[in-house]
Design a protein around this motif. Structure first.
Motif, PDB file in Angstrom:
ATOM      1  N   THR A  48       0.837  -1.199   0.000  1.00  5.25           N
ATOM      2  CA  THR A  48       0.000   0.000   0.000  1.00  5.25           C
ATOM      3  C   THR A  48       0.869   1.245   0.000  1.00  5.25           C
ATOM      4  O   THR A  48       1.964   1.247   0.553  1.00  5.25           O
ATOM      5  CB  THR A  48      -0.953  -0.018   1.220  1.00  5.25           C
ATOM      6  OG1 THR A  48      -1.950   0.981   1.055  1.00  5.25           O
ATOM      7  CG2 THR A  48      -0.214   0.220   2.521  1.00  5.25           C
ATOM      8  N   ASP A  49       0.386   2.289  -0.666  1.00  5.03           N
ATOM      9  CA  ASP A  49       1.100   3.564  -0.778  1.00  5.03           C
ATOM     10  C   ASP A  49       0.077   4.679  -0.791  1.00  5.03           C
ATOM     11  O   ASP A  49      -0.969   4.550  -1.415  1.00  5.03           O
ATOM     12  CB  ASP A  49       1.873   3.634  -2.095  1.00  5.03           C
ATOM     13  CG  ASP A  49       3.365   3.471  -1.905  1.00  5.03           C
ATOM     14  OD1 ASP A  49       3.874   3.783  -0.819  1.00  5.03           O
ATOM     15  OD2 ASP A  49       4.016   3.045  -2.863  1.00  5.03           O
ATOM     16  N   VAL A  50       0.417   5.776  -0.133  1.00  3.65           N
ATOM     17  CA  VAL A  50      -0.512   6.905  -0.063  1.00  3.65           C
ATOM     18  C   VAL A  50       0.136   8.157  -0.648  1.00  3.65           C
ATOM     19  O   VAL A  50       1.331   8.395  -0.478  1.00  3.65           O
ATOM     20  CB  VAL A  50      -0.966   7.129   1.403  1.00  3.65           C
ATOM     21  CG1 VAL A  50       0.195   7.460   2.310  1.00  3.65           C
ATOM     22  CG2 VAL A  50      -2.049   8.184   1.497  1.00  3.65           C
ATOM     23  N   VAL A  52      -0.436  12.361  -0.791  1.00  2.00           N
ATOM     24  CA  VAL A  52      -1.135  13.465  -0.125  1.00  2.00           C
ATOM     25  C   VAL A  52      -0.874  14.757  -0.905  1.00  2.00           C
ATOM     26  O   VAL A  52       0.269  15.052  -1.273  1.00  2.00           O
ATOM     27  CB  VAL A  52      -0.648  13.607   1.337  1.00  2.00           C
ATOM     28  CG1 VAL A  52      -1.347  14.769   2.033  1.00  2.00           C
ATOM     29  CG2 VAL A  52      -0.862  12.312   2.107  1.00  2.00           C
ATOM     30  N   ARG A  55       2.125  17.424  -0.805  1.00  6.66           N
ATOM     31  CA  ARG A  55       3.267  16.709  -0.239  1.00  6.66           C
ATOM     32  C   ARG A  55       3.839  15.768  -1.293  1.00  6.66           C
ATOM     33  O   ARG A  55       5.043  15.735  -1.508  1.00  6.66           O
ATOM     34  CB  ARG A  55       2.813  15.926   0.993  1.00  6.66           C
ATOM     35  CG  ARG A  55       3.900  15.548   1.918  1.00  6.66           C
ATOM     36  CD  ARG A  55       3.320  15.191   3.260  1.00  6.66           C
ATOM     37  NE  ARG A  55       3.110  16.370   4.083  1.00  6.66           N
ATOM     38  CZ  ARG A  55       3.940  16.732   5.064  1.00  6.66           C
ATOM     39  NH1 ARG A  55       5.014  16.007   5.327  1.00  6.66           N
ATOM     40  NH2 ARG A  55       3.695  17.790   5.787  1.00  6.66           N
ATOM     41  N   HIS A  56       2.960  15.066  -1.988  1.00  4.17           N
ATOM     42  CA  HIS A  56       3.386  14.182  -3.074  1.00  4.17           C
ATOM     43  C   HIS A  56       2.981  14.711  -4.446  1.00  4.17           C
ATOM     44  O   HIS A  56       3.469  14.220  -5.458  1.00  4.17           O
ATOM     45  CB  HIS A  56       2.801  12.784  -2.893  1.00  4.17           C
ATOM     46  CG  HIS A  56       3.161  12.147  -1.596  1.00  4.17           C
ATOM     47  ND1 HIS A  56       2.357  12.219  -0.492  1.00  4.17           N
ATOM     48  CD2 HIS A  56       4.246  11.436  -1.209  1.00  4.17           C
ATOM     49  CE1 HIS A  56       2.930  11.563   0.517  1.00  4.17           C
ATOM     50  NE2 HIS A  56       4.064  11.082   0.110  1.00  4.17           N
ATOM     51  N   THR A  91      -8.731   1.473  -3.978  1.00  4.96           N
ATOM     52  CA  THR A  91      -8.364   2.878  -3.800  1.00  4.96           C
ATOM     53  C   THR A  91      -9.243   3.540  -2.751  1.00  4.96           C
ATOM     54  O   THR A  91     -10.469   3.485  -2.857  1.00  4.96           O
ATOM     55  CB  THR A  91      -8.553   3.639  -5.129  1.00  4.96           C
ATOM     56  OG1 THR A  91      -7.853   2.959  -6.162  1.00  4.96           O
ATOM     57  CG2 THR A  91      -8.037   5.071  -5.019  1.00  4.96           C
ATOM     58  N   SER A  92      -8.631   4.157  -1.758  1.00  4.72           N
ATOM     59  CA  SER A  92      -9.357   5.067  -0.874  1.00  4.72           C
ATOM     60  C   SER A  92      -9.054   6.482  -1.319  1.00  4.72           C
ATOM     61  O   SER A  92      -7.889   6.849  -1.489  1.00  4.72           O
ATOM     62  CB  SER A  92      -8.912   4.903   0.579  1.00  4.72           C
ATOM     63  OG  SER A  92      -9.568   3.836   1.182  1.00  4.72           O
ATOM     64  N   VAL A 134      -6.338  13.036  -0.766  1.00  2.12           N
ATOM     65  CA  VAL A 134      -5.492  11.913  -0.351  1.00  2.12           C
ATOM     66  C   VAL A 134      -5.879  10.713  -1.201  1.00  2.12           C
ATOM     67  O   VAL A 134      -7.073  10.396  -1.315  1.00  2.12           O
ATOM     68  CB  VAL A 134      -5.679  11.568   1.148  1.00  2.12           C
ATOM     69  CG1 VAL A 134      -4.824  10.367   1.528  1.00  2.12           C
ATOM     70  CG2 VAL A 134      -5.354  12.767   2.033  1.00  2.12           C
ATOM     71  N   SER A 136      -5.035   6.794  -1.456  1.00  2.00           N
ATOM     72  CA  SER A 136      -4.371   5.635  -0.854  1.00  2.00           C
ATOM     73  C   SER A 136      -4.739   4.401  -1.670  1.00  2.00           C
ATOM     74  O   SER A 136      -5.908   4.077  -1.825  1.00  2.00           O
ATOM     75  CB  SER A 136      -4.826   5.469   0.594  1.00  2.00           C
ATOM     76  OG  SER A 136      -4.325   4.255   1.108  1.00  2.00           O
ATOM     77  N   THR A 138      -4.043   0.250  -2.444  1.00  2.00           N
ATOM     78  CA  THR A 138      -3.478  -1.043  -2.058  1.00  2.00           C
ATOM     79  C   THR A 138      -3.508  -1.938  -3.289  1.00  2.00           C
ATOM     80  O   THR A 138      -4.532  -2.031  -3.965  1.00  2.00           O
ATOM     81  CB  THR A 138      -4.273  -1.682  -0.910  1.00  2.00           C
ATOM     82  OG1 THR A 138      -4.283  -0.783   0.192  1.00  2.00           O
ATOM     83  CG2 THR A 138      -3.647  -3.000  -0.481  1.00  2.00           C
TER      84      THR A 138
END
Lengths: 361, 361
Positions: A48-50, A52, A55-56, A91-92, A134, A136, A138
């Motif tokens: 998993t990777d998020v 933001v 920031r990203h 995906t969240s 955001v 997120s 997986t």
């Protein structure tokens, strides 16, 4: 213009779900409490990777499509780095209410375009309001009967090899930060010859940052060819190489010559960034040392290229897409003692290039 | 007091990872690009849910431990609702830099305590800074050779059954919002007799909101007993029952009498909330109709109880933990036409109780 706050969660999902690829391993897709996926060899890999906002990624540089491509790509790269074939992601998504619906559907299209080439599905997700974007993800993968390729398997004498691009993402980000390339990018960057860096080539660097294309197939071919260790390069070459070295209890010695062409290809962009950001002597402008320093930082410490770094037994024929960039040594060799450096360049300690940390940055 | 901005991502992970349960299905845990999990029957189920600060929880009411418990529980419930056994979860965590490290380690302990009873592992994650707390969990489960229990399998004549608590989470949230119960809660709420609602019993309602305990085992026993449809109740009983009804093309008729004890048990809390929030006649205070309305909203429309709603073939013996609450009818029966209501109570249209929507709320 429709904004997400004008719609219910179910109405938004009705727009998104048809855009998502089903995927080859999907037994039951979105719409129930959970999806059902095939795991033919009785195991699956998961990561998993998020991302933001601010920031990203920044919405003034990245479209929803770009963020979808990037979020999927960096997750898929983690699966490839295990030697596995990506099968599906969930995906969240947290979105402020004033986000345009087009941004969200663009993100779904970006996810789809990143997944489609490898046959991966986008099989579920969750959606919430919130103060910033955001994403997120997986992601899951199939080892196809092979053992996973870990970070801990590198052995003295192994060849260190790399697949993918090097330093381009950091260079692209620097061009954006210096205001030298504006987005959105043209859909089809011009192809340019070696050593000829036109403005269109700068767009290629920016594209490497906005929409990285990890060498997913190279992860599988490396596993088949007997790679002893592997990881995804997300935090910079030296920092991530150090992770293989520490996990394996060895030292990785990289060959600076193997990166000379990468550095040369980035010099024109580095000159422009250095001039635009006032690097160097105020009267004279940036000198060669300044340019060398900038290019070196991009190649050695630049994050988010999402290439793969692996080690192969000495004498193994490297698969297509892989190039040799160094050699594995026993820890403590080269007269530096057992607590010596994990990574060296031509046997010497690299200059301090720690790579990216999300809290200290 | 240590705050997360004082540490690197790796230092924070060094504190978190030892707190997490490995899990019975974990072949490779945290520390590589991805984890490897067993999927013995060649399939796995996957679901994802995200919690956002000030939208799904408030730090003045919920500790990090509470949020970890709650985030894990609502994800595990999605797996149970497929009739599957939860095996492992991964977590993406966005934390502002001034968050106390104890909040983050508390969250990890909460995840662990929610996972441990079912043998699920916490096998990986990602950590980022950001402007507010976001907890995104993806959870996996094993169908143990059974077909998944979908929302779409309810058939006319089936019994509608429920497992878990009803209305308690909404009542607990209302008590918190009215300032009638302060957190943190005592670790061990007093047991009280039926119909005797002490302040300690209010704490039980608040605990149901802060740390829901979905009936995870009931999902598996329902699948074994031949449940024809099932889902997790996260958005309110009527709204979620409507999802089974629409997916199955049937009408669910609920028996108000089956919920009478739940309503009675909530009346004392409802009286206190109504009085504290000025419901009812300004001179006389809340009347019985006000109390009935409030209790009805909690039971019929209150979200996040995370009970399970399922349908079983007529005559099936309901497993332990399940109680009959209604009957499945053909859509359009009861003289309301083919486009009639998806859910009725005693054959009549329920008052408008839409349940929770994250964007319209």
């Amino acid at each position: 213009m429709t904004r997400v706050r004008d719609l219910s969660e179910e109405q938004i999902l009705e727009r998104i779900v048809p855009l998502l690829p089903r995927g080859n391993a999907t037994l039951l897709g979105p719409g129930d409490d959970a999806a059902v996926l095939a795991a033919p060899d009785g195991r699956f890999v998961v990561s998993t990777d998020v991302l933001v906002e601010d920031r990203h990624f920044r919405t003034r540089w990245s479209t929803g499509y770009d963020v979808g491509r990037r979020a999927a790509a960096q997750n898929l790269a983690d699966i490839a780095a295990m030697g596995a074939r990506p099968t599906a992601l969930v995906t969240s998504l947290v979105v402020p209410g004033d986000t345009e619906l087009d941004w969200v559907t663009g993100l779904a299209t970006g996810l789809a375009d990143a997944c489609a080439p490898v046959g991966a599905g986008a099989v579920g997700g969750d959606l919430s309001g919130g103060p910033c974007l955001v994403v997120s993800i997986t992601v899951h993968g199939d080892l196809e009967g092979r053992p996973p390729v870990l970070r801990s398997g590198a052995r003295p004498g192994d060849v260190v090899a790399h697949a993918g691009v090097r330093g381009r993402s950091a260079a692209g980000l620097a061009l954006l930060e210096a205001g030298l390339v504006r987005t959105p990018l043209s859909a089809a960057p011009l192809e340019v010859g070696d050593g000829v860096l036109l403005e269109d080539a700068w767009e290629r660097l920016v594209a490497a940052y906005l929409r990285p294309e990890p060498p997913l197939a190279a992860g599988i071919t490396a596993a088949r060819a007997g790679a002893t260790s592997m990881l995804d390069l997300s935090d910079g070459l030296l920092r991530d190489a150090g992770r293989i070295a520490r996990a394996s209890g060895v030292r990785l010695d990289l060959d600076a010559g193997a990166f000379a062409a990468d550095r040369d290809a980035l010099r024109s962009a580095a000159r422009a960034v250095a001039a635009a950001t006032g690097l160097g002597d105020p009267g004279w402008g940036p000198g060669n040392a300044d340019i060398d320093g900038l290019v070196g930082r991009w190649v050695w410490a630049g994050g988010e290229d999402h290439g793969l770094l692996a080690t192969f037994p000495a004498g193994a024929q490297l698969p297509v897409g892989w190039s040799a960039v160094g050699r594995v040594h026993a820890a403590g060799e080269a007269g530096v003692g057992a607590a010596g450096p994990a990574v060296t360049i031509g046997g010497a300690l690299p200059a301090d290039q720690p790579g990216w940390d999300h809290f200290s940055a």
